[in-house]
Design a protein around this motif. Structure first.
Motif, PDB file in Angstrom:
ATOM      1  N   MET A  14       1.736  -7.750  -0.806  1.00  0.00           N
ATOM      2  CA  MET A  14       2.079  -6.313  -0.734  1.00  0.00           C
ATOM      3  C   MET A  14       0.996  -5.420  -1.331  1.00  0.00           C
ATOM      4  O   MET A  14       0.773  -4.326  -0.852  1.00  0.00           O
ATOM      5  N   VAL A  15       0.360  -5.882  -2.393  1.00  0.00           N
ATOM      6  CA  VAL A  15      -0.579  -4.998  -3.092  1.00  0.00           C
ATOM      7  C   VAL A  15      -2.045  -5.222  -2.727  1.00  0.00           C
ATOM      8  O   VAL A  15      -2.881  -4.359  -2.956  1.00  0.00           O
ATOM      9  N   SER A  16      -2.368  -6.378  -2.191  1.00  0.00           N
ATOM     10  CA  SER A  16      -3.768  -6.598  -1.804  1.00  0.00           C
ATOM     11  C   SER A  16      -3.883  -6.523  -0.282  1.00  0.00           C
ATOM     12  O   SER A  16      -2.894  -6.734   0.425  1.00  0.00           O
ATOM     13  N   GLU A  17      -5.044  -6.226   0.189  1.00  0.00           N
ATOM     14  CA  GLU A  17      -5.194  -5.940   1.616  1.00  0.00           C
ATOM     15  C   GLU A  17      -5.601  -7.145   2.453  1.00  0.00           C
ATOM     16  O   GLU A  17      -5.459  -7.127   3.666  1.00  0.00           O
ATOM     17  N   GLU A  18      -6.050  -8.156   1.812  1.00  0.00           N
ATOM     18  CA  GLU A  18      -6.654  -9.240   2.589  1.00  0.00           C
ATOM     19  C   GLU A  18      -5.764 -10.464   2.774  1.00  0.00           C
ATOM     20  O   GLU A  18      -5.978 -11.254   3.681  1.00  0.00           O
ATOM     21  N   SER A  19      -4.781 -10.621   1.930  1.00  0.00           N
ATOM     22  CA  SER A  19      -3.987 -11.857   2.002  1.00  0.00           C
ATOM     23  C   SER A  19      -3.124 -11.892   3.264  1.00  0.00           C
ATOM     24  O   SER A  19      -2.755 -10.858   3.821  1.00  0.00           O
TER      25      SER A  19
ATOM     26  N   LEU B 105      16.739  15.013   3.553  1.00  0.00           N
ATOM     27  CA  LEU B 105      16.875  14.433   2.208  1.00  0.00           C
ATOM     28  C   LEU B 105      16.758  12.907   2.270  1.00  0.00           C
ATOM     29  O   LEU B 105      16.105  12.292   1.410  1.00  0.00           O
ATOM     30  N   VAL B 106      17.368  12.323   3.275  1.00  0.00           N
ATOM     31  CA  VAL B 106      17.288  10.864   3.431  1.00  0.00           C
ATOM     32  C   VAL B 106      15.832  10.438   3.621  1.00  0.00           C
ATOM     33  O   VAL B 106      15.355   9.486   2.986  1.00  0.00           O
ATOM     34  N   LYS B 107      15.111  11.175   4.492  1.00  0.00           N
ATOM     35  CA  LYS B 107      13.710  10.820   4.769  1.00  0.00           C
ATOM     36  C   LYS B 107      12.843  10.970   3.519  1.00  0.00           C
ATOM     37  O   LYS B 107      12.009  10.116   3.217  1.00  0.00           O
ATOM     38  N   ILE B 108      13.063  12.068   2.801  1.00  0.00           N
ATOM     39  CA  ILE B 108      12.260  12.303   1.589  1.00  0.00           C
ATOM     40  C   ILE B 108      12.551  11.227   0.549  1.00  0.00           C
ATOM     41  O   ILE B 108      11.643  10.682  -0.081  1.00  0.00           O
ATOM     42  N   ARG B 109      13.845  10.906   0.383  1.00  0.00           N
ATOM     43  CA  ARG B 109      14.213   9.877  -0.610  1.00  0.00           C
ATOM     44  C   ARG B 109      13.591   8.530  -0.246  1.00  0.00           C
ATOM     45  O   ARG B 109      13.099   7.808  -1.109  1.00  0.00           O
ATOM     46  N   ALA B 110      13.635   8.210   1.048  1.00  0.00           N
ATOM     47  CA  ALA B 110      13.076   6.921   1.486  1.00  0.00           C
ATOM     48  C   ALA B 110      11.566   6.891   1.233  1.00  0.00           C
ATOM     49  O   ALA B 110      11.033   5.893   0.747  1.00  0.00           O
ATOM     50  N   PHE B 111      10.908   7.995   1.555  1.00  0.00           N
ATOM     51  CA  PHE B 111       9.452   8.069   1.366  1.00  0.00           C
ATOM     52  C   PHE B 111       9.078   7.904  -0.106  1.00  0.00           C
ATOM     53  O   PHE B 111       8.214   7.098  -0.469  1.00  0.00           O
ATOM     54  N   ARG B 112       9.782   8.661  -0.951  1.00  0.00           N
ATOM     55  CA  ARG B 112       9.483   8.593  -2.383  1.00  0.00           C
ATOM     56  C   ARG B 112       9.839   7.232  -2.967  1.00  0.00           C
ATOM     57  O   ARG B 112       9.135   6.709  -3.838  1.00  0.00           O
TER      58      ARG B 112
ATOM     59  N   ARG C 134       5.855   0.759  -4.385  1.00  0.00           N
ATOM     60  CA  ARG C 134       4.447   0.390  -4.380  1.00  0.00           C
ATOM     61  C   ARG C 134       3.878   0.405  -5.799  1.00  0.00           C
ATOM     62  O   ARG C 134       3.175  -0.531  -6.205  1.00  0.00           O
ATOM     63  N   SER C 135       4.207   1.448  -6.545  1.00  0.00           N
ATOM     64  CA  SER C 135       3.656   1.528  -7.903  1.00  0.00           C
ATOM     65  C   SER C 135       4.247   0.432  -8.795  1.00  0.00           C
ATOM     66  O   SER C 135       3.551  -0.130  -9.648  1.00  0.00           O
TER      67      SER C 135
ATOM     68  N   LYS D 192       1.988  -2.384 -10.523  1.00  0.00           N
ATOM     69  CA  LYS D 192       2.062  -2.558 -11.984  1.00  0.00           C
ATOM     70  C   LYS D 192       2.361  -4.021 -12.327  1.00  0.00           C
ATOM     71  O   LYS D 192       1.741  -4.602 -13.225  1.00  0.00           O
ATOM     72  N   LEU D 193       3.291  -4.581 -11.575  1.00  0.00           N
ATOM     73  CA  LEU D 193       3.643  -5.984 -11.811  1.00  0.00           C
ATOM     74  C   LEU D 193       2.466  -6.905 -11.512  1.00  0.00           C
ATOM     75  O   LEU D 193       2.223  -7.884 -12.226  1.00  0.00           O
ATOM     76  N   PHE D 194       1.731  -6.573 -10.477  1.00  0.00           N
ATOM     77  CA  PHE D 194       0.587  -7.391 -10.100  1.00  0.00           C
ATOM     78  C   PHE D 194      -0.524  -7.296 -11.146  1.00  0.00           C
ATOM     79  O   PHE D 194      -1.214  -8.279 -11.420  1.00  0.00           O
ATOM     80  N   LYS D 195      -0.655  -6.103 -11.746  1.00  0.00           N
ATOM     81  CA  LYS D 195      -1.680  -5.922 -12.780  1.00  0.00           C
ATOM     82  C   LYS D 195      -1.379  -6.763 -14.006  1.00  0.00           C
ATOM     83  O   LYS D 195      -2.286  -7.192 -14.723  1.00  0.00           O
ATOM     84  N   ASP D 196      -0.080  -6.995 -14.257  1.00  0.00           N
ATOM     85  CA  ASP D 196       0.307  -7.798 -15.422  1.00  0.00           C
ATOM     86  C   ASP D 196      -0.319  -9.190 -15.361  1.00  0.00           C
ATOM     87  O   ASP D 196      -0.525  -9.831 -16.389  1.00  0.00           O
TER      88      ASP D 196
END
Lengths: 152, 97
Positions: A70-75, A127-134, A140-141, A145-149
């Motif tokens: 999910m966090v890296s682009e190449e795997s 509201l549904v679309k905005i909530r889903a986007f956020r 992602r964050s 963050k978990l991957f950085k650990d």
């Protein structure tokens, strides 16, 4: 609160608020009941407040592969089992607020459309679309963050 | 859709595969408990009814009193009678004797 307690609470509220339900065009009983259920579940989740903290060491091999994907682009797409995949999805969703978790679960896991989510929750389409986007941005964050650990 | 979103969708797609976790069975006592709790919440104590009704009654009395006071103020004063005062009549009768 356990699932059975929640179900009990929802049914009790249904009986108590039955008089408030009005038969209207486009608003069947199931939608009214699902909104009562959604409100009850969100209240219960808000009351819990505490969110389980996930650490890198807690993740299984399959979960780690998904996180890296999910966090890296190449795997490449991991071949982890659906059960392991559900675990990492659940861990990431648990970091979201009850409302964000609900909208992502409905749209991404249960594959509901925006229109269906509006009927279930009572929220309007934008509201549904905005909530889903956020919510996905927060996911992602959390994942990053978990991957950085790992590197710490 | 961002790269993360695409990968997240692939992840959720995989999570949907396989067997769903079993739905827990409902216990027989659930219906009884639901009905009991719904009934218990609906019943209102006598004290609560008395307090609610008492305040409403008091408010109604105040409104009625205020209304009657306003009506009384707006009413035209009663015209004074042209009859002589009682003491004058008594005095006249006395001198007539």
């Amino acid at each position: 609160m356990a699932e059975e307690d929640l179900l009990q609470e929802i049914l009790v509220k249904m009986f108590q608020k039955l008089e408030q339900y009005e038969v209207r065009e486009g608003a069947p009983f199931e939608h009214w009941l699902s909104r009562v259920a959604v409100r009850t579940c969100l209240d219960a989740l808000r009351a819990e407040k505490r969110r389980p903290e996930t650490r890198w060491e807690d993740l299984s091999e399959g979960e780690l592969r998904w996180l890296e994907f999910m966090v890296s682009e190449e795997s490449s797409v991991p071949d982890a089992s659906p059960e392991e995949t559900r675990e990492i999805v659940g861990r990431l969703l648990a970091q979201l607020s009850p409302e964000d978790r609900l909208v992502v679960s409905l749209m991404d896991l249960e594959q509901k459309s925006v229109a269906e989510v509006t009927q279930i929750t009572g929220w309007n389409g934008p509201l549904v679309k905005i909530r889903a986007f956020r919510a996905r941005r927060k996911l992602r964050s959390f994942a990053e963050k978990l991957f950085k650990d790992k590197s710490l | 859709m961002s790269a993360f979103d695409e990968r997240w969708q692939k992840c959720t797609e995989r999570a949907r595969q396989g067997t769903e976790p079993p739905v827990p069975e409902l216990k027989d006592a659930l219906v009884t408990r639901v009905l009991a709790r719904a009934w218990a919440r609906q019943s209102v104590s006598l004290e609560a009814v008395w307090v609610a009704m008492g305040w409403r009654t008091l408010a109604l009395v105040v409104v009625v009193l205020a209304s009657s006071f306003v009506v009384e103020l707006r009413a035209e004063p009663e015209p004074e009678l042209d009859r002589p005062a009682v003491e004058d009549i008594v005095a006249d009768e006395f001198w007539m004797l």
